[in-house]
Design an enzyme around this catalytic site. Structure first.
Site, short mmCIF file in Angstrom:
data_model
loop_
_atom_site.label_atom_id
_atom_site.label_comp_id
_atom_site.label_asym_id
_atom_site.label_seq_id
_atom_site.Cartn_x
_atom_site.Cartn_y
_atom_site.Cartn_z
CG ASP A 1 -32.40 -46.90 0.18
OD1 ASP A 1 -31.40 -47.45 0.71
OD2 ASP A 1 -32.34 -46.30 -0.91
CG ASP B 1 -24.27 -39.82 -1.29
OD1 ASP B 1 -23.78 -40.95 -1.48
OD2 ASP B 1 -24.93 -39.53 -0.28
#
EC number: 5.3.1.16
Length: 239
Positions: free
Chosen positions: A8, A129
């Site tokens: 990330d 998500d």
């Protein structure tokens, strides 16, 4: 089963968030390129990269880092975060990205998504998500009134072949994946599913493998060493 070590990106560094909270970040490696090389050295066959800055801003803010990673490794790299136009998709492919993950655009810009899928077929992945079963977008800052199941069905109808599903409440917690939500998703669509969020142990991975989940994204567990990359790759190869 495919194993995707996760990187990330935030301000050019490799970080991990806790439950998607940008205020709860931990820097895992100042050099994401070096981290990508480490994963490849230990046997990774592919990488999963998220541009966290891009997810919030709506445009890729770590493109130069992504390009350097693609040049530094020989394995396929899939990238998500802030990709909301065909120009952005094409730019990522041009720097060596193998597959592109669309999230917010899947909910709010169906014409763009449809065109991207038409042009690039299986190279376009959709990231769903969920927070309490509802789709979250824009770097998980906004929660919609659309259920993750409904969005997944829409994506399948459009022709999306692979979905990355993340339960935000599990992300970065090492609390184990949300098996119940994944099972419901499996029953609802026939697309390939990549599970993300909460993966903490080899047992978690085995459980998902037994469910015939296509792939697993592993982040914090690799950095905290609760999962050994070489071991999990060997285990999934034998399953």
């Amino acid at each position: 089963m495919e194993i995707f070590p996760a990187i990330d990106l935030k301000k050019g560094r490799c970080v991990r968030l806790y439950q998607g909270e940008f205020s709860k970040e931990t820097v895992m490696n100042e050099d994401p390129v070096a981290q990508a090389i480490i994963f490849e050295t230990f046997g990774a066959k592919r990488l999963h990269i998220v541009d966290l800055d891009g997810a919030v801003a709506g445009e890729s803010l770590n493109l130069s880092v992504i390009e350097r990673i693609c040049k530094a490794v020989r394995i396929p790299v899939q990238v998500g975060g802030g990709i909301r136009s065909l120009v952005a998709v094409e730019k990522l492919f041009s720097v060596g990205v193998d597959k592109v993950i669309l999230g917010t655009a899947a909910l709010y810009d169906k014409p763009f998504l449809e065109e991207a899928v038409f042009l690039y077929k299986e190279k376009i992945i959709v990231g769903i998500d969920a927070k309490n079963g509802f789709v979250a977008t824009r770097g998980w800052l906004d929660v919609s009134e659309i259920s993750y199941i409904d969005l997944a069905k829409q994506m399948e109808n459009i022709g999306v072949q692979t979905i990355v599903f993340t339960d935000i409440s599990k992300d970065g917690t090492l609390a184990g994946p949300n098996i119940a939500q994944l099972e419901l998703l499996q029953k609802s669509v026939s697309t390939r599913l990549i599970a993300s969020g909460g993966i903490a142990s080899i047992q978690d991975v085995k459980k998902l493998n037994d469910m015939n989940i296509y792939g697993v994204i592993i982040g914090k567990a690799l950095y905290e060493k609760t999962i050994d990359l070489e071991e999990v790759l060997e285990v999934t190869k034998l399953c």
